[in-house]
Scaffold this motif. Structure first.
Motif, PDB file in Angstrom:
ATOM      1  N   THR A   1      -2.128   3.786  -5.489  1.00  0.00           N
ATOM      2  CA  THR A   1      -2.603   3.488  -4.253  1.00  0.00           C
ATOM      3  C   THR A   1      -3.809   2.302  -4.181  1.00  0.00           C
ATOM      4  O   THR A   1      -3.538   1.601  -3.344  1.00  0.00           O
ATOM      5  N   LEU A   2      -4.708   2.245  -5.110  1.00  0.00           N
ATOM      6  CA  LEU A   2      -5.455   1.353  -5.398  1.00  0.00           C
ATOM      7  C   LEU A   2      -4.966  -0.002  -5.550  1.00  0.00           C
ATOM      8  O   LEU A   2      -5.426  -1.008  -4.957  1.00  0.00           O
TER       9      LEU A   2
ATOM     10  N   SER B   1       4.263   5.819  -5.319  1.00  0.00           N
ATOM     11  CA  SER B   1       4.215   5.897  -6.961  1.00  0.00           C
ATOM     12  C   SER B   1       3.338   7.072  -7.230  1.00  0.00           C
ATOM     13  O   SER B   1       3.758   7.577  -8.559  1.00  0.00           O
ATOM     14  N   ASP B   2       2.112   7.256  -6.786  1.00  0.00           N
ATOM     15  CA  ASP B   2       1.391   8.201  -7.209  1.00  0.00           C
ATOM     16  C   ASP B   2       1.824   9.660  -6.841  1.00  0.00           C
ATOM     17  O   ASP B   2       1.595  10.398  -7.462  1.00  0.00           O
ATOM     18  N   ILE B   3       2.647   9.852  -5.970  1.00  0.00           N
ATOM     19  CA  ILE B   3       3.204  10.782  -5.386  1.00  0.00           C
ATOM     20  C   ILE B   3       4.331  11.352  -6.193  1.00  0.00           C
ATOM     21  O   ILE B   3       4.528  12.382  -6.905  1.00  0.00           O
ATOM     22  N   VAL B   4       5.360  10.384  -6.367  1.00  0.00           N
ATOM     23  CA  VAL B   4       6.738  10.818  -6.803  1.00  0.00           C
ATOM     24  C   VAL B   4       6.737  10.596  -8.472  1.00  0.00           C
ATOM     25  O   VAL B   4       7.659  10.961  -9.179  1.00  0.00           O
ATOM     26  N   GLY B   5       5.854   9.815  -8.959  1.00  0.00           N
ATOM     27  CA  GLY B   5       5.488   9.303 -10.403  1.00  0.00           C
ATOM     28  C   GLY B   5       6.157   8.200 -10.468  1.00  0.00           C
ATOM     29  O   GLY B   5       6.930   7.351  -9.802  1.00  0.00           O
ATOM     30  N   ARG B   6       5.575   7.553 -11.408  1.00  0.00           N
ATOM     31  CA  ARG B   6       5.654   5.885 -11.987  1.00  0.00           C
ATOM     32  C   ARG B   6       7.517   5.892 -12.138  1.00  0.00           C
ATOM     33  O   ARG B   6       7.857   4.754 -11.799  1.00  0.00           O
ATOM     34  N   ARG B   7       8.009   6.611 -13.108  1.00  0.00           N
ATOM     35  CA  ARG B   7       9.354   6.430 -13.437  1.00  0.00           C
ATOM     36  C   ARG B   7      10.070   6.180 -12.232  1.00  0.00           C
ATOM     37  O   ARG B   7      10.889   5.138 -12.171  1.00  0.00           O
TER      38      ARG B   7
ATOM     39  N   THR C   1       0.990  -1.282   0.018  1.00  0.00           N
ATOM     40  CA  THR C   1      -0.222   0.151  -0.119  1.00  0.00           C
ATOM     41  C   THR C   1       1.030   1.253   0.043  1.00  0.00           C
ATOM     42  O   THR C   1       0.700   2.124  -0.901  1.00  0.00           O
ATOM     43  N   PHE C   2       2.086   1.268   0.805  1.00  0.00           N
ATOM     44  CA  PHE C   2       2.763   2.434   0.892  1.00  0.00           C
ATOM     45  C   PHE C   2       3.633   2.552  -0.389  1.00  0.00           C
ATOM     46  O   PHE C   2       3.720   3.982  -0.814  1.00  0.00           O
ATOM     47  N   VAL C   3       3.998   1.591  -1.000  1.00  0.00           N
ATOM     48  CA  VAL C   3       4.873   1.785  -2.185  1.00  0.00           C
ATOM     49  C   VAL C   3       4.042   2.343  -3.404  1.00  0.00           C
ATOM     50  O   VAL C   3       4.373   3.031  -4.119  1.00  0.00           O
TER      51      VAL C   3
ATOM     52  N   ILE D   1      10.249  -5.565   0.860  1.00  0.00           N
ATOM     53  CA  ILE D   1       9.565  -4.262   0.879  1.00  0.00           C
ATOM     54  C   ILE D   1       9.331  -3.596  -0.439  1.00  0.00           C
ATOM     55  O   ILE D   1       8.227  -2.830  -0.644  1.00  0.00           O
ATOM     56  N   PHE D   2      10.378  -3.776  -1.365  1.00  0.00           N
ATOM     57  CA  PHE D   2      10.197  -3.187  -2.595  1.00  0.00           C
ATOM     58  C   PHE D   2       9.935  -3.948  -4.049  1.00  0.00           C
ATOM     59  O   PHE D   2       9.934  -3.337  -5.102  1.00  0.00           O
ATOM     60  N   LYS D   3       9.582  -5.163  -3.823  1.00  0.00           N
ATOM     61  CA  LYS D   3       9.169  -6.049  -4.961  1.00  0.00           C
ATOM     62  C   LYS D   3       7.650  -6.014  -5.401  1.00  0.00           C
ATOM     63  O   LYS D   3       6.846  -6.905  -5.234  1.00  0.00           O
ATOM     64  N   HIS D   4       7.348  -4.903  -5.841  1.00  0.00           N
ATOM     65  CA  HIS D   4       6.043  -4.374  -6.073  1.00  0.00           C
ATOM     66  C   HIS D   4       6.138  -3.762  -7.463  1.00  0.00           C
ATOM     67  O   HIS D   4       5.740  -2.933  -7.949  1.00  0.00           O
ATOM     68  N   THR D   5       7.129  -4.228  -8.545  1.00  0.00           N
ATOM     69  CA  THR D   5       7.428  -3.712  -9.837  1.00  0.00           C
ATOM     70  C   THR D   5       6.125  -3.969 -10.831  1.00  0.00           C
ATOM     71  O   THR D   5       5.757  -3.105 -11.367  1.00  0.00           O
TER      72      THR D   5
END
Length: 427
Positions: free
Chosen positions: A363-364, A55-61, A49-51, A96-100
Motif C-alpha cells: 500500500t505504501l 498485493s497486501d491482501i492477496v499476497g505478493r505471489r 495505490t489499489f494494486v 492498470i497493472f504495470k506495477h510489477t
C-alpha cells in the motif's frame, strides 16, 4: 528478483521510445497521441495505490503474477495494433497493472531486515536501470527491420511471460519467514507507531499466513479491505513524507524537462550531446545504486540524515546547473546529481516503509507511486510556464521546491530521529 526487474525495464524500454512513431504511422494526430499518453498516466496514477494495497491482501505471489501476465497481454495487443483504436485498447491493461516493480520492491521489503533494505533496494534499482540503458539500443536496432515495432512488442510480451515463469519458480516459503521476522522485530516499536499515528489501521489485516486464504475471499470483501487501507493511509501522519517525495520528484522532473532545449539555447550544443550526457548520468545512477551499502554504513543506517543530505546536494546541484556559465559546470552537476537522486529516491522509499510498517509495504509503495505520478502530471505544466520567462526557469523553480522539501524535513526532524532511535535500541 533482480533478474526479472532487469528484464522488465529492458523489455519496456525497447518499446516505449518507438510508440510515438508507431501511433503517428497509424495516422493519429499529435493531439490524439498526447491524449492516449495522458490516459495511460492517469490510469497509472489511480491504479498504483489499489494494486499495491491488493498485493497486501492477496499476497505478493498472486498479485505479482497477475500484473506480469496482464502486462504481457497489453504488450501482445500492442504488437497486433494496426489502428489507433487497437493501440489505445492495448494501453489499458498496461496502464492498470504495470506495477510489477512496485510489488517486487514490496516483496523485497518483506524478505530483508530494515538494516539491509537500503542496500538491497539500491541493487534492485541498479539492475532495473541497466535494463533501461540497454533496452532503447536493442529496440532501435530491431525497428530498422521489416515490421520492427511489431516484432519488438512481441519480444517484450515474451520477456514478461519469461518473468512470470521466473516468479512462479521463486521459493515462496521464504516470504512467510520474512514476514514473521518483521512481525517479531516490530513488536518493540508498536508504542512509537501509535504515538506517531503511523498505525495505518493496516496491521490487523495482513500477514503471510492470511494472504493465501484472502485470495479466495469475495471480490467485494477485497475491495472493501482495499478502501479501508487507503483510508488508513489518508488519516495517517505520513503526509510529510509523501509531500517531500512529491516536491523532490517535481524538482528533478523540472531539471530534466527542457534539458536538451536549454543546453542548445544556452551553450549551442546539439541534442545528441544532451543524449550522451543523459546516458552518462544513467550509468552513474547504476554505480550509485551499487554503492548504497557502504554509504549506508558510513551514515550508521540513519536514513533520515542520508535523505536530508542527498536532498540538500540535489538542490545545490540543480542551482549550479541553473546558474552554469559553461558546459563543464553542467557536466559536473550532472555527474553528482546522478548519485544524489539515486540515493534520495532509495532513502525516501525506505523512510516510507520504516514509518508506515512492513505490514503495509504494498500500500505504501503504491501511494508513493501515485504521488510521483501526480508529479509527472504537474511538472510539464510548471515547466511550460517557467520557460516563458527563461530557459533557466524550470530548474530555478525546482530549486525552490527542493528547498521547501528540505525545510519540511528539518521541521519534522524529531519524529524521524526518535523513530530511528527506537529501531536502533530494538536491534
Amino acid at each position: 528478483l533482480f533478474l526479472p526487474s532487469f528484464q522488465d525495464l529492458f523489455g519496456v524500454s525497447m518499446v516505449v521510445p518507438l510508440m510515438n512513431l508507431h501511433i503517428k504511422s497509424l495516422g493519429a494526430s499529435h493531439t490524439v497521441a498526447g491524449i492516449i499518453g495522458s490516459l495511460y498516466g492517469i490510469m497509472q496514477l489511480f491504479s498504483s495505490t489499489f494494486v499495491g494495497c491488493w498485493s497486501d491482501i492477496v499476497g505478493r505471489r498472486y498479485s505479482l503474477l497477475a500484473c506480469i501476465l496482464l502486462s504481457a497481454l497489453g504488450y501482445f495487443l500492442l504488437g497486433t495494433s494496426t489502428t489507433v483504436f487497437l493501440f489505445a485498447i492495448s494501453r489499458v491493461p498496461v496502464g492498470i497493472f504495470k506495477h510489477t516493480l512496485s510489488i517486487s520492491k514490496a516483496l523485497l521489503s518483506d524478505l530483508v531486515s530494515e538494516t539491509d533494505r537500503p542496500l538491497v533496494m539500491g541493487r534492485f534499482n541498479a539492475a532495473s536501470s541497466v535494463g533501461f540503458i540497454l533496452g532503447p539500443v536493442v529496440g532501435g536496432y530491431l525497428t530498422e527491420l521489416e515490421d520492427g515495432f511489431y516484432r519488438t512488442s512481441f519480444i517484450c510480451a515474451s520477456i514478461f511471460l519469461l518473468n512470470a515463469g521466473l516468479v512462479w519458480m521463486l521459493p515462496w516459503s521464504e516470504e512467510n519467514t520474512g514476514n514473521r521476522e518483521h512481525q517479531e522485530s516490530s513488536k518493540g516499536t508498536d508504542s512509537f507507531s501509535a504515538k506517531a499515528n503511523c498505525a495505518l489501521h493496516l496491521k490487523s489485516a495482513t500477514n503471510g499466513a492470511m494472504a493465501s486464504s484472502s485470495l479466495f475471499r469475495s471480490p467485494w470483501i477485497q475491495v472493501a479491505t482495499v478502501m479501508k487501507r487507503i483510508k488508513g493511509i489518508a488519516c495517517s501522519d505520513l503526509w510529510d513524507v509523501f509531500l517531500v517525495r512529491f516536491l523532490m520528484s517535481v524538482a528533478i522532473l523540472l531539471y530534466y524537462s527542457n534539458f536538451s532545449l536549454a543546453l542548445e539555447e544556452r551553450f549551442g550544443v546539439k541534442p545528441l550531446f544532451a543524449g550522451y550526457l543523459l546516458s552518462y548520468s544513467s550509468a552513474l545512477g547504476v554505480l550509485a545504486g551499487c554503492l548504497l551499502g557502504p554509504i549506508t554504513r558510513l551514515y550508521q543506517h540513519n536514513i533520515y540524515r542520508m535523505l536530508l543530505h542527498s536532498s540538500t546536494l540535489t538542490c545545490t546541484l540543480i542551482l549550479l546547473y541553473a546558474s552554469a556559465l559553461s558546459i563543464w559546470m553542467v557536466i559536473l552537476s550532472s555527474t553528482f546529481l546522478a548519485f544524489s537522486t539515486t540515493i534520495g529516491r532509495t532513502c525516501i522509499i525506505d523512510l516510507e516503509l520504516t514509518m508506515g510498517g512492513s505490514e503495509a509495504s504494498g500500500t505504501l509503495l503504491g501511494v508513493g507511486q501515485s504521488v510521483t505520478s501526480v508529479g509527472r502530471i504537474v511538472a510539464p505544466l510548471l515547466s511550460g510556464i517557467a520557460q516563458e520567462f527563461s530557459p533557466c526557469g524550470p530548474p530555478s523553480l525546482g530549486v525552490g521546491l527542493a528547498l521547501v522539501a528540505i525545510l519540511i524535513m528539518n521541521a519534522n526532524k524529531q519524529k524521524y530521529c526518535s523513530h530511528g532511535n527506537v529501531k536502533l535500541k530494538n536491534q
